[in-house]
Design a protein around this motif. Sequence first.
Motif, short mmCIF file in Angstrom:
data_model
loop_
_atom_site.label_atom_id
_atom_site.label_comp_id
_atom_site.label_asym_id
_atom_site.label_seq_id
_atom_site.Cartn_x
_atom_site.Cartn_y
_atom_site.Cartn_z
N GLN A 1 60.68 23.81 53.85
CA GLN A 1 61.75 23.69 54.82
C GLN A 1 61.20 23.43 56.22
N LYS A 2 60.12 24.11 56.57
CA LYS A 2 59.49 23.93 57.87
C LYS A 2 58.93 22.52 58.02
N ASP A 3 58.26 22.04 56.97
CA ASP A 3 57.71 20.68 56.99
C ASP A 3 58.81 19.65 57.11
N ALA A 4 59.94 19.88 56.44
CA ALA A 4 61.05 18.95 56.50
C ALA A 4 61.64 18.88 57.90
N ARG A 5 61.76 20.06 58.55
CA ARG A 5 62.27 20.06 59.93
C ARG A 5 61.32 19.34 60.88
N LEU A 6 60.02 19.55 60.70
CA LEU A 6 59.05 18.85 61.55
C LEU A 6 59.11 17.34 61.34
N GLN A 7 59.29 16.95 60.07
CA GLN A 7 59.37 15.52 59.77
C GLN A 7 60.60 14.89 60.40
#
Length: 241
Positions: free
Chosen positions: A229-235
């Motif tokens: 979820q964190k990686d998706a938000r950063l992306q």
Amino acid sequence: MNCLGVWTIAIIIYQTAICTVISWLTLSCHFDPNVADLHEVTLMKLLYLYDPDACGRLHFYNFTLGNQDDVRFSAVLWPISNPIAAKFRNEIRLWEFLHIIWVILSIANLTHGKRGCGFYAVVVPFTLTGLAMLVVDIIFMVLFLQDTPYTSSDVAIISYINNSGMNIQWMLREYPLNNMDDDTVPTDTSWISLLFAYWSCRGVVQWFINFWMVKDNYCAGLTAYRQLQKDARLQRRRTRI
């Protein structure tokens, strides 16, 4: 491939293999009493492992009451039905079903648990099945412990099986347990239900291993899900910039 997932599958598979063997032997009536068995083993089979209705055959039991000096009473009994063993067969079926589901979900957890939809699709069902298994183990243990007061001797076991007075037949008209004298000292067999309670809780140690295994897999899956979820938000932020 993560180490926790591999060890989880290995632990669950060996427990499922043991459960499958016990289930097959019980449900296919391979635990019927044998004349070569020890007396205590015969009582164990009569109590939990032998259901005349399901197996379609009768076993004759030489029931003897006596003290150190002489025999007070002897008769041949045969159970025509056994509600305790029938209940145990249902418990075995539930136990086997949960194990099979648990194996499938453990494999899915290893291969798909750390994917985007893996947490709710795999990790949560795996955890719920594991918790259900832990709860069922405790329930079965309590049920066996409740049997302890009724399995203190062969007299108590036979009375417990007879229950309503219609589950056991004998060669004499008079009910044989009425002939028990005060000086008759029966062998203590309460360990039978205690042993089954111990087994149902997987020897206690294995139960705690399963508890920590379920907890660790859930925490690992939750951590992986949060990272995704964190990686998706950063992306998404990068694409906006």
